[in-house]
Design a protein around this motif. Structure first.
Motif, PDB file in Angstrom:
ATOM      1  N   ASP A   1       0.826  -1.209   0.000  1.00 35.86           N
ATOM      2  CA  ASP A   1       0.000   0.000   0.000  1.00 35.86           C
ATOM      3  C   ASP A   1       0.864   1.264   0.000  1.00 35.86           C
ATOM      4  O   ASP A   1       0.531   2.258  -0.662  1.00 35.86           O
ATOM      5  N   LEU A   2       1.987   1.235   0.746  1.00 36.42           N
ATOM      6  CA  LEU A   2       2.883   2.395   0.772  1.00 36.42           C
ATOM      7  C   LEU A   2       3.447   2.680  -0.612  1.00 36.42           C
ATOM      8  O   LEU A   2       3.475   3.817  -1.072  1.00 36.42           O
TER       9      LEU A   2
ATOM     10  N   GLN B   1       8.709   8.878   3.321  1.00 38.34           N
ATOM     11  CA  GLN B   1       9.781   8.539   4.262  1.00 38.34           C
ATOM     12  C   GLN B   1       9.170   8.213   5.612  1.00 38.34           C
ATOM     13  O   GLN B   1       8.271   8.919   6.091  1.00 38.34           O
ATOM     14  N   GLY B   2       9.649   7.140   6.238  1.00 38.14           N
ATOM     15  CA  GLY B   2       9.138   6.764   7.552  1.00 38.14           C
ATOM     16  C   GLY B   2       9.680   5.419   7.987  1.00 38.14           C
ATOM     17  O   GLY B   2      10.607   4.861   7.387  1.00 38.14           O
ATOM     18  N   GLU B   3       9.093   4.884   9.076  1.00 38.77           N
ATOM     19  CA  GLU B   3       9.535   3.612   9.647  1.00 38.77           C
ATOM     20  C   GLU B   3       8.655   2.479   9.130  1.00 38.77           C
ATOM     21  O   GLU B   3       7.434   2.628   9.007  1.00 38.77           O
ATOM     22  N   VAL B   4       9.302   1.332   8.836  1.00 40.12           N
ATOM     23  CA  VAL B   4       8.593   0.156   8.318  1.00 40.12           C
ATOM     24  C   VAL B   4       9.064  -1.056   9.095  1.00 40.12           C
ATOM     25  O   VAL B   4      10.263  -1.237   9.315  1.00 40.12           O
ATOM     26  N   LYS B   5       8.095  -1.914   9.471  1.00 37.34           N
ATOM     27  CA  LYS B   5       8.437  -3.162  10.150  1.00 37.34           C
ATOM     28  C   LYS B   5       8.424  -4.291   9.136  1.00 37.34           C
ATOM     29  O   LYS B   5       7.493  -4.432   8.342  1.00 37.34           O
ATOM     30  N   ALA B   6       9.500  -5.086   9.149  1.00 35.61           N
ATOM     31  CA  ALA B   6       9.607  -6.232   8.241  1.00 35.61           C
ATOM     32  C   ALA B   6       9.954  -7.471   9.058  1.00 35.61           C
ATOM     33  O   ALA B   6      10.313  -7.379  10.237  1.00 35.61           O
ATOM     34  N   THR B   7       9.832  -8.624   8.427  1.00 28.53           N
ATOM     35  CA  THR B   7      10.169  -9.889   9.075  1.00 28.53           C
ATOM     36  C   THR B   7      11.037 -10.684   8.133  1.00 28.53           C
ATOM     37  O   THR B   7      10.617 -11.027   7.018  1.00 28.53           O
ATOM     38  N   ALA B   8      12.281 -10.966   8.554  1.00 23.25           N
ATOM     39  CA  ALA B   8      13.206 -11.723   7.710  1.00 23.25           C
ATOM     40  C   ALA B   8      12.770 -13.179   7.621  1.00 23.25           C
ATOM     41  O   ALA B   8      11.883 -13.648   8.349  1.00 23.25           O
ATOM     42  N   LYS B   9      13.412 -13.932   6.694  1.00 23.30           N
ATOM     43  CA  LYS B   9      13.052 -15.351   6.510  1.00 23.30           C
ATOM     44  C   LYS B   9      13.365 -16.175   7.753  1.00 23.30           C
ATOM     45  O   LYS B   9      12.766 -17.238   7.960  1.00 23.30           O
ATOM     46  N   SER B  10      14.275 -15.675   8.590  1.00 20.47           N
ATOM     47  CA  SER B  10      14.590 -16.378   9.843  1.00 20.47           C
ATOM     48  C   SER B  10      13.525 -16.164  10.910  1.00 20.47           C
ATOM     49  O   SER B  10      13.568 -16.788  11.969  1.00 20.47           O
TER      50      SER B  10
ATOM     51  N   VAL C   1      12.620  -6.956  11.850  1.00 15.75           N
ATOM     52  CA  VAL C   1      13.570  -5.971  11.333  1.00 15.75           C
ATOM     53  C   VAL C   1      12.831  -4.661  11.138  1.00 15.75           C
ATOM     54  O   VAL C   1      11.805  -4.610  10.448  1.00 15.75           O
ATOM     55  N   TRP C   2      13.350  -3.596  11.776  1.00 17.02           N
ATOM     56  CA  TRP C   2      12.776  -2.256  11.608  1.00 17.02           C
ATOM     57  C   TRP C   2      13.673  -1.453  10.668  1.00 17.02           C
ATOM     58  O   TRP C   2      14.898  -1.457  10.814  1.00 17.02           O
ATOM     59  N   LEU C   3      13.040  -0.764   9.693  1.00 16.97           N
ATOM     60  CA  LEU C   3      13.764   0.017   8.707  1.00 16.97           C
ATOM     61  C   LEU C   3      13.287   1.453   8.720  1.00 16.97           C
ATOM     62  O   LEU C   3      12.090   1.722   8.835  1.00 16.97           O
TER      63      LEU C   3
ATOM     64  N   GLU D   1      13.339   9.410 -20.180  1.00 15.70           N
ATOM     65  CA  GLU D   1      12.080  10.147 -20.268  1.00 15.70           C
ATOM     66  C   GLU D   1      10.877   9.214 -20.273  1.00 15.70           C
ATOM     67  O   GLU D   1       9.798   9.586 -19.820  1.00 15.70           O
ATOM     68  N   GLU D   2      11.059   7.993 -20.789  1.00 11.42           N
ATOM     69  CA  GLU D   2       9.923   7.078 -20.915  1.00 11.42           C
ATOM     70  C   GLU D   2       9.838   6.091 -19.757  1.00 11.42           C
ATOM     71  O   GLU D   2       8.827   5.405 -19.608  1.00 11.42           O
ATOM     72  N   LYS D   3      10.879   5.977 -18.958  1.00 13.61           N
ATOM     73  CA  LYS D   3      10.914   4.971 -17.905  1.00 13.61           C
ATOM     74  C   LYS D   3      10.965   5.641 -16.538  1.00 13.61           C
ATOM     75  O   LYS D   3      11.691   6.615 -16.342  1.00 13.61           O
ATOM     76  N   SER D   4      10.161   5.157 -15.617  1.00 15.38           N
ATOM     77  CA  SER D   4      10.165   5.687 -14.248  1.00 15.38           C
ATOM     78  C   SER D   4      10.331   4.542 -13.254  1.00 15.38           C
ATOM     79  O   SER D   4       9.782   3.452 -13.459  1.00 15.38           O
ATOM     80  N   GLU D   5      11.081   4.821 -12.192  1.00 16.24           N
ATOM     81  CA  GLU D   5      11.347   3.826 -11.146  1.00 16.24           C
ATOM     82  C   GLU D   5      11.216   4.475  -9.771  1.00 16.24           C
ATOM     83  O   GLU D   5      10.997   5.689  -9.645  1.00 16.24           O
ATOM     84  N   LEU D   6      11.370   3.633  -8.771  1.00 21.77           N
ATOM     85  CA  LEU D   6      11.428   4.109  -7.385  1.00 21.77           C
ATOM     86  C   LEU D   6      12.765   3.697  -6.784  1.00 21.77           C
ATOM     87  O   LEU D   6      13.149   2.520  -6.857  1.00 21.77           O
ATOM     88  N   LEU D   7      13.472   4.676  -6.233  1.00 21.75           N
ATOM     89  CA  LEU D   7      14.687   4.368  -5.482  1.00 21.75           C
ATOM     90  C   LEU D   7      14.303   4.073  -4.039  1.00 21.75           C
ATOM     91  O   LEU D   7      13.548   4.831  -3.407  1.00 21.75           O
ATOM     92  N   ILE D   8      14.825   2.983  -3.504  1.00 21.63           N
ATOM     93  CA  ILE D   8      14.595   2.616  -2.102  1.00 21.63           C
ATOM     94  C   ILE D   8      15.913   2.789  -1.360  1.00 21.63           C
ATOM     95  O   ILE D   8      16.902   2.109  -1.663  1.00 21.63           O
ATOM     96  N   ILE D   9      15.938   3.724  -0.402  1.00 22.94           N
ATOM     97  CA  ILE D   9      17.113   3.915   0.455  1.00 22.94           C
ATOM     98  C   ILE D   9      16.655   3.742   1.900  1.00 22.94           C
ATOM     99  O   ILE D   9      15.732   4.428   2.362  1.00 22.94           O
ATOM    100  N   ALA D  10      17.284   2.796   2.597  1.00 23.33           N
ATOM    101  CA  ALA D  10      16.827   2.476   3.958  1.00 23.33           C
ATOM    102  C   ALA D  10      18.023   2.273   4.871  1.00 23.33           C
ATOM    103  O   ALA D  10      19.156   2.069   4.426  1.00 23.33           O
ATOM    104  N   SER D  11      17.771   2.357   6.155  1.00 19.33           N
ATOM    105  CA  SER D  11      18.769   2.031   7.179  1.00 19.33           C
ATOM    106  C   SER D  11      18.093   1.200   8.257  1.00 19.33           C
ATOM    107  O   SER D  11      16.925   1.427   8.593  1.00 19.33           O
ATOM    108  N   GLU D  12      18.833   0.232   8.779  1.00 16.22           N
ATOM    109  CA  GLU D  12      18.258  -0.661   9.794  1.00 16.22           C
ATOM    110  C   GLU D  12      18.285   0.023  11.161  1.00 16.22           C
ATOM    111  O   GLU D  12      19.321   0.528  11.594  1.00 16.22           O
TER     112      GLU D  12
END
Length: 606
Positions: free
Chosen positions: A316-317, A327-336, A340-342, A353-364
């Motif tokens: 949804d984000l 920008q904000g805090e996200v809770k994740a769960t590793a395969k183990s 994990v909070w990011l 010009e024709e292609k758009s992406e999203l850059l993901i920059i995170a810190s644990e």
């Protein structure tokens, strides 16, 4: 070299050198003169603090001398008289030595040998009073040292002389101390003005040197240097331009490669399409969530968590903020299975010009988040403990109120009630025909009536003393110490150091009174003390009340903070009362050395 390189010949350089030497010498001379003047004046002020301290001590010594001499009137034991005599003799010696040192100087005390005309005149007026006190004290010492010691009536007149002249000495000594302080302030003010004018002089010298020496020289040098630099730049410009363009291009390529490599290895970095498909995921991101680069068709949220609810939140984000960023805090769960909070940022990015992406920059931030959650838990726990503590205090207050009401009822029933009943029966049994018996019963009734009045006064005094309501805190504490001294037989003394006589807010007065009452009662009940001193002083903004006792003392570090209602509530109530009137309470004690309770209450100006 061009012709501009020869524009400054040897004579110009010699002239500049001489001007610089003159400028620096002028500055150095002004600094040396200012330091000499300031240090000369400071050397004259070295003794000011010693003079004021010794002069102030004279007042204390005169009070101590008077107190010990007056105490002779109430002492009957010879050993105690001799002890008091020795203290008087010691105090008199120091008092006389300081008095002479203030007038004629003393190297060991750091006092100057000269005074101003005003202070010398004041000492001339003070000396007859000092001589009267000194001679009376010496006469008392001689009569006590007489073999055998003379009785009290032999030196009663000297005691009266000391009492009669002590206040005059204090008043005149206060004037001398104030004059010493005034003269010290005048010296400081003179030094301040001297520093100001020296600073102004230095600034004027610097300004003159800048305008007439440095600025013309700088302009000349600047012109020559500008011509030299211009010639050099024109010669090298064409050679540098080609190399610079090539080097800049190569440098940019290397920086981009280094940045990409650093982001892969050090940051949680990824690129995804707007639908969530992974385009690229950095090495650190891949290691944290065990992502295989051979499976890049996987959705981003499926890599970050194995929990379906968390996957839905991340999806949804991305869907909601793919165009605006987030920008904000996200809770994740590793395969183990580890949480994990990011701290994550979604940044819209258009590689073409024709292609758009999203850059993901995170810190644990897993450890930081765990610490934050622990802080929130401890905060909630502390709040609950404070609420429980407040409940305990409230219940104890109610319990103490109930005990006080029961005590009052018992006092009225057992004391005043029974005496009134006895008064009634005695009145009914009076036989007016038998004058002799009637007279005897009337005398008995007078005594019984006086006891009833005393009982009523005691009961009302324990509730709220009328002195507190009618006259204020000082008369109330005076009455409190007198009554407790009379009832307990202990030496309880109240000393109003600064003659405080102002009225305070009624809530402040009753709380100060109750805290003082509690502190004195603690010293009586638990400290095994024989002497209790209550001293009061004030300044412009603070009222200070100190209760000292010579009891057995205790270690304050071993006193447990009350977290249940079992014992020790007296100190808790004192702290609650002082907090209620925005004051501060300090407790100082040591085993075998007594206890001191200090109250500091702010004085609100009307």
């Amino acid at each position: 070299m061009t012709k501009a390189s020869n524009s400054l010949d040897q004579s110009t350089f010699d002239k500049l050198r001489r001007l610089y030497i003159i400028a620096l010498s002028t500055i150095a001379l002004s600094v040396i003169i200012s330091q000499i003047l300031i240090r000369t004046h400071l050397s004259r002020q070295e003794s000011d603090s010693s003079v004021i301290n010794v002069a102030g001590r004279q007042r204390m010594l005169s009070q101590k001398l008077t107190k010990d001499i007056v105490s002779l009137s109430s002492v009957t034991d010879l050993n105690q008289k001799i002890e008091l005599k020795d203290r008087i003799k010691e105090t008199l010696h120091l008092w006389g030595l300081s008095h002479d040192a203030l007038q004629y100087g003393n190297d060991s005390l750091g006092l100057p040998k000269t005074n101003s005309l005003v202070i010398t005149t004041k000492f001339k007026h003070l000396n007859p009073v000092f001589d009267t006190l000194s001679n009376a004290s010496k006469s008392i010492i001689n009569k006590i040292e007489n073999k055998p010691p003379l009785p009290l009536k032999a030196y009663t007149s000297e005691i009266e002389k000391v009492k009669a002249n002590e206040a005059t000495f204090l008043m005149m000594m206060d004037a001398i101390v104030n004059q010493y302080d005034l003269e010290a302030e005048q010296k400081v003010e003179w030094l301040r003005k001297l520093e100001f004018w020296l600073t102004v002089l230095t600034l004027l010298i610097l300004l003159g040197e800048f305008l007439f020496i440095f600025w013309p020289a700088a302009k000349s040098v600047k012109t020559t240097l500008a011509e030299l630099l211009s010639s050099e730049k024109r010669a090298k410009k064409m050679a540098f331009d080609a190399d610079e363009l090539s080097a800049t291009k190569e440098k940019s390529i290397k920086e981009l490669r280094a940045l990409s490599h650093a982001m892969d290895d050090t940051l949680l970095f990824a690129r995804i399409l707007h639908n969530g498909s992974i385009v690229h995921m950095g090495n650190k991101f891949s290691r944290l969530f065990r992502f295989s680069k051979f499976n890049e068709s996987t959705m981003f949220w499926n890599v970050l968590s194995i929990d379906e609810n968390e996957q839905t939140i991340i999806e949804d984000l991305v869907t909601k903020h793919k165009k605006t960023g987030w920008q904000g805090e996200v809770k994740a769960t590793a395969k183990s299975g580890d949480d994990v909070w990011l701290e994550m940022a979604l940044i819209p990015y258009n590689p073409t010009e024709e292609k758009s992406e999203l850059l993901i920059i995170a810190s644990e931030i897993t450890e930081r988040k765990a610490a934050q959650l622990e802080i929130d838990r401890l905060t909630q726990q502390r709040f609950e403990e404070q609420m429980n503590q407040q409940k305990i205090i409230s219940s104890k207050i109610i319990e103490n109120q109930e005990k006080e009401q029961n005590r009052i009822a018992k006092d009225v029933h057992d004391g005043i009630g029974q005496m009134l009943t006895g008064l009634k029966y005695n009145l009914e049994s009076i036989d007016t025909k038998d004058v002799k018996k009637a007279t005897a019963k009337l005398e008995h009734l007078k005594e019984l009536t006086a006891n009833i009045i005393k009982g009523v006064r005691t009961a009302t005094f324990n509730l709220t003393p009328p002195e507190l309501t009618d006259h204020g805190i000082v008369p109330a504490i005076t009455k409190l110490t007198q009554e407790l001294a009379r009832l307990t037989g202990k030496e309880i003394v109240f000393f109003n150091k600064t003659d405080f006589n102002l009225r305070l807010d009624s809530l402040a007065e009753i709380n100060i009174y109750r805290i003082t009452q509690e502190a004195i009662n603690n010293a009586i009940k638990y400290a095994e003390s024989t002497h209790i001193l209550v001293s009061l002083s004030h300044s412009k903004n603070i009222l200070s009340l100190v209760i000292d006792d010579n009891g057995k003392g205790f270690d304050p570090g071993k006193v447990k903070h009350i977290k249940t209602g079992n014992g020790g509530m007296g100190m808790t109530f004192m702290k609650e009362r002082i907090k209620y009137i925005d004051g501060r309470l300090f407790l100082t004690s040591e085993e075998g050395k007594g206890t001191r309770v200090t109250l500091n209450i702010p004085l609100v100006s009307n």
